[in-house]
Design an enzyme around this catalytic site. Structure first.
Site, PDB file in Angstrom:
ATOM      1  N   ASN A  13       0.850  -1.184   0.000  1.00  0.00           N
ATOM      2  CA  ASN A  13       0.000   0.000   0.000  1.00  0.00           C
ATOM      3  C   ASN A  13       0.892   1.242   0.000  1.00  0.00           C
ATOM      4  O   ASN A  13       1.691   1.441   0.928  1.00  0.00           O
ATOM      5  CB  ASN A  13      -0.894  -0.015   1.240  1.00  0.00           C
ATOM      6  CG  ASN A  13      -1.921   1.102   1.232  1.00  0.00           C
ATOM      7  OD1 ASN A  13      -1.597   2.232   0.914  1.00  0.00           O
ATOM      8  ND2 ASN A  13      -3.146   0.785   1.600  1.00  0.00           N
ATOM      9  N   HIS A  16       0.900   6.175   1.955  1.00  0.00           N
ATOM     10  CA  HIS A  16       1.670   7.103   2.784  1.00  0.00           C
ATOM     11  C   HIS A  16       2.777   7.814   2.020  1.00  0.00           C
ATOM     12  O   HIS A  16       3.327   8.806   2.514  1.00  0.00           O
ATOM     13  CB  HIS A  16       2.193   6.390   4.015  1.00  0.00           C
ATOM     14  CG  HIS A  16       1.108   6.068   4.997  1.00  0.00           C
ATOM     15  ND1 HIS A  16       0.423   7.049   5.680  1.00  0.00           N
ATOM     16  CD2 HIS A  16       0.548   4.897   5.368  1.00  0.00           C
ATOM     17  CE1 HIS A  16      -0.489   6.493   6.456  1.00  0.00           C
ATOM     18  NE2 HIS A  16      -0.446   5.191   6.273  1.00  0.00           N
ATOM     19  N   HIS A  49      -5.649   3.491  -1.690  1.00  0.00           N
ATOM     20  CA  HIS A  49      -6.970   3.784  -1.140  1.00  0.00           C
ATOM     21  C   HIS A  49      -7.359   5.189  -1.590  1.00  0.00           C
ATOM     22  O   HIS A  49      -6.771   6.168  -1.143  1.00  0.00           O
ATOM     23  CB  HIS A  49      -6.926   3.700   0.387  1.00  0.00           C
ATOM     24  CG  HIS A  49      -8.252   3.902   1.046  1.00  0.00           C
ATOM     25  ND1 HIS A  49      -8.442   3.738   2.395  1.00  0.00           N
ATOM     26  CD2 HIS A  49      -9.473   4.255   0.546  1.00  0.00           C
ATOM     27  CE1 HIS A  49      -9.706   3.973   2.713  1.00  0.00           C
ATOM     28  NE2 HIS A  49     -10.343   4.302   1.606  1.00  0.00           N
ATOM     29  N   ARG A  51      -9.640   7.836  -1.071  1.00  0.00           N
ATOM     30  CA  ARG A  51     -10.621   8.243  -0.062  1.00  0.00           C
ATOM     31  C   ARG A  51     -11.554   9.330  -0.589  1.00  0.00           C
ATOM     32  O   ARG A  51     -11.191  10.091  -1.486  1.00  0.00           O
ATOM     33  CB  ARG A  51      -9.913   8.748   1.194  1.00  0.00           C
ATOM     34  CG  ARG A  51      -9.376   7.635   2.089  1.00  0.00           C
ATOM     35  CD  ARG A  51      -8.744   8.211   3.343  1.00  0.00           C
ATOM     36  NE  ARG A  51      -8.420   7.151   4.306  1.00  0.00           N
ATOM     37  CZ  ARG A  51      -9.202   6.788   5.303  1.00  0.00           C
ATOM     38  NH1 ARG A  51     -10.373   7.394   5.472  1.00  0.00           N
ATOM     39  NH2 ARG A  51      -8.829   5.829   6.137  1.00  0.00           N
ATOM     40  N   ARG A  55      -7.416  12.649   0.879  1.00  0.00           N
ATOM     41  CA  ARG A  55      -6.380  13.143   1.793  1.00  0.00           C
ATOM     42  C   ARG A  55      -4.974  12.731   1.380  1.00  0.00           C
ATOM     43  O   ARG A  55      -4.003  13.355   1.791  1.00  0.00           O
ATOM     44  CB  ARG A  55      -6.649  12.673   3.222  1.00  0.00           C
ATOM     45  CG  ARG A  55      -6.465  11.183   3.436  1.00  0.00           C
ATOM     46  CD  ARG A  55      -6.676  10.785   4.878  1.00  0.00           C
ATOM     47  NE  ARG A  55      -8.045  11.026   5.312  1.00  0.00           N
ATOM     48  CZ  ARG A  55      -8.521  10.601   6.482  1.00  0.00           C
ATOM     49  NH1 ARG A  55      -7.733   9.956   7.312  1.00  0.00           N
ATOM     50  NH2 ARG A  55      -9.774  10.816   6.809  1.00  0.00           N
ATOM     51  N   GLU A  76      -8.597   0.133  -2.846  1.00  0.00           N
ATOM     52  CA  GLU A  76      -9.418   0.194  -1.643  1.00  0.00           C
ATOM     53  C   GLU A  76     -10.349   1.379  -1.765  1.00  0.00           C
ATOM     54  O   GLU A  76      -9.928   2.475  -2.141  1.00  0.00           O
ATOM     55  CB  GLU A  76      -8.547   0.345  -0.392  1.00  0.00           C
ATOM     56  CG  GLU A  76      -7.697  -0.869  -0.081  1.00  0.00           C
ATOM     57  CD  GLU A  76      -6.918  -0.728   1.207  1.00  0.00           C
ATOM     58  OE1 GLU A  76      -6.433  -1.750   1.729  1.00  0.00           O
ATOM     59  OE2 GLU A  76      -6.785   0.418   1.691  1.00  0.00           O
ATOM     60  N   THR A 107      -8.003   3.559   8.634  1.00  0.00           N
ATOM     61  CA  THR A 107      -9.196   2.731   8.754  1.00  0.00           C
ATOM     62  C   THR A 107      -9.217   2.058  10.121  1.00  0.00           C
ATOM     63  O   THR A 107      -8.275   1.372  10.503  1.00  0.00           O
ATOM     64  CB  THR A 107      -9.219   1.667   7.644  1.00  0.00           C
ATOM     65  OG1 THR A 107      -9.096   2.320   6.371  1.00  0.00           O
ATOM     66  CG2 THR A 107     -10.525   0.890   7.687  1.00  0.00           C
ATOM     67  N   GLU A 157     -10.425  -9.568   3.183  1.00  0.00           N
ATOM     68  CA  GLU A 157      -9.168  -9.150   3.785  1.00  0.00           C
ATOM     69  C   GLU A 157      -9.437  -9.050   5.272  1.00  0.00           C
ATOM     70  O   GLU A 157     -10.231  -8.219   5.715  1.00  0.00           O
ATOM     71  CB  GLU A 157      -8.671  -7.813   3.237  1.00  0.00           C
ATOM     72  CG  GLU A 157      -7.343  -7.396   3.872  1.00  0.00           C
ATOM     73  CD  GLU A 157      -6.805  -6.073   3.361  1.00  0.00           C
ATOM     74  OE1 GLU A 157      -6.074  -5.401   4.123  1.00  0.00           O
ATOM     75  OE2 GLU A 157      -7.116  -5.703   2.215  1.00  0.00           O
ATOM     76  N   HIS A 196      -3.467  -4.550   7.813  1.00  0.00           N
ATOM     77  CA  HIS A 196      -3.623  -3.433   8.745  1.00  0.00           C
ATOM     78  C   HIS A 196      -2.729  -3.632   9.971  1.00  0.00           C
ATOM     79  O   HIS A 196      -2.897  -4.568  10.734  1.00  0.00           O
ATOM     80  CB  HIS A 196      -5.060  -3.207   9.192  1.00  0.00           C
ATOM     81  CG  HIS A 196      -5.274  -1.795   9.687  1.00  0.00           C
ATOM     82  ND1 HIS A 196      -5.452  -0.726   8.832  1.00  0.00           N
ATOM     83  CD2 HIS A 196      -5.311  -1.276  10.930  1.00  0.00           C
ATOM     84  CE1 HIS A 196      -5.606   0.389   9.523  1.00  0.00           C
ATOM     85  NE2 HIS A 196      -5.519   0.078  10.807  1.00  0.00           N
TER      86      HIS A 196
END
Length: 243
Positions: A13, A16, A49, A51, A55, A76, A107, A157, A196
């Site tokens: 992922n 970040h 992801h 969103r 963000r 995602e 999340t 997941e 996660h």
């Protein structure tokens, strides 16, 4: 049921990377460049992801990565009409439906699949009609896993956050919940992913579950990449997953 010699896959992922860029609203670091490096390092897939509040990952990031990077893309997203239209346009290899709250830092838990089966079954059906594989991000709860099967998702997941955040005295209890959820998912013939809060330490416990086919890991890899570089950070995680 065991996977035998098959090794679990890693989807990285890269949200970040975009988080760092958005801190200055600039151009660097570029998630597209990160996606290339992750692929070169041997990751099996890339997760982003998108969103509702944008963000970190932006629409343009998603478009460029889907067009330019030769790797499996997992999107995602929340189960909204806006995201449904985007998924149909971009056509990632897979979609993972996640809950989303405006104020959360990340999340916070799994999707309440059991409480929204009617809505989600219709929504998942539309994604599948578009040729997409669909996964539900759920807590390690057999009721939620069974709901995913009833909704006709390809897989789940399993949310590993509670295990990752547990103090030592509670880790075994949280790990057992994941074991039970994975067992139930395998009994129901669902594809099993996990993600996660997974890092370079706790992956050693999770990798023992042979039925987990893919780990989705982001924050710990990007955090380590700040110190050792992204390619090395990915390769180190792959080595740990492979044991």
């Amino acid at each position: 049921m065991m996977r035998g010699v098959q090794l679990a896959k890693l989807s990285v992922n890269i949200d970040h990377v975009a988080t760092l860029r958005q801190a200055r609203r600039g151009r660097e670091p570029d998630p597209l460049a990160a996606a290339y490096l992750v692929t070169l390092a041997g990751a099996d897939g890339i997760t982003v992801h998108l969103r509702e509040d944008r963000r970190h990952i932006q629409d343009r990031d998603l478009q460029l990565i889907s067009q330019a990077v030769d790797n499996r893309l997992n999107l995602e997203m929340a189960a909204t009409e806006e995201m449904l239209a985007i998924a149909k346009e971009i056509k990632p290899e897979s979609v993972t439906l996640v809950p989303e709250k405006r104020q959360e830092l990340t999340t916070e838990g799994g999707l309440n699949a059991a409480g929204k089966q009617g809505f989600l079954k219709k929504y998942v059906g539309q994604l599948k009609d578009a040729g997409l594989s669909v996964y539900l991000f759920v807590d390690p709860d057999c009721i939620q896993v069974e709901a995913a099967k009833n909704i006709d998702a390809h897989g789940v997941e399993v949310h590993t956050g509670s295990f990752a955040e547990a103090v030592i005295s509670g880790q075994e209890r949280e790990l057992n919940k994941i074991v039970d959820a994975v067992k139930k998912a395998r009994e129901l013939d669902l594809v099993i992913h996990a993600g996660h809060g997974i890092n370079y330490q706790n992956i050693k416990s999770l990798r023992q579950m042979q039925d987990i086919e893919e780990f989705s890991i982001g924050h710990s890899i990007v955090g380590r990449a700040v110190l050792v570089g992204l390619e090395r950070a990915v390769r180190e995680m792959i080595e740990l997953i492979n044991g």
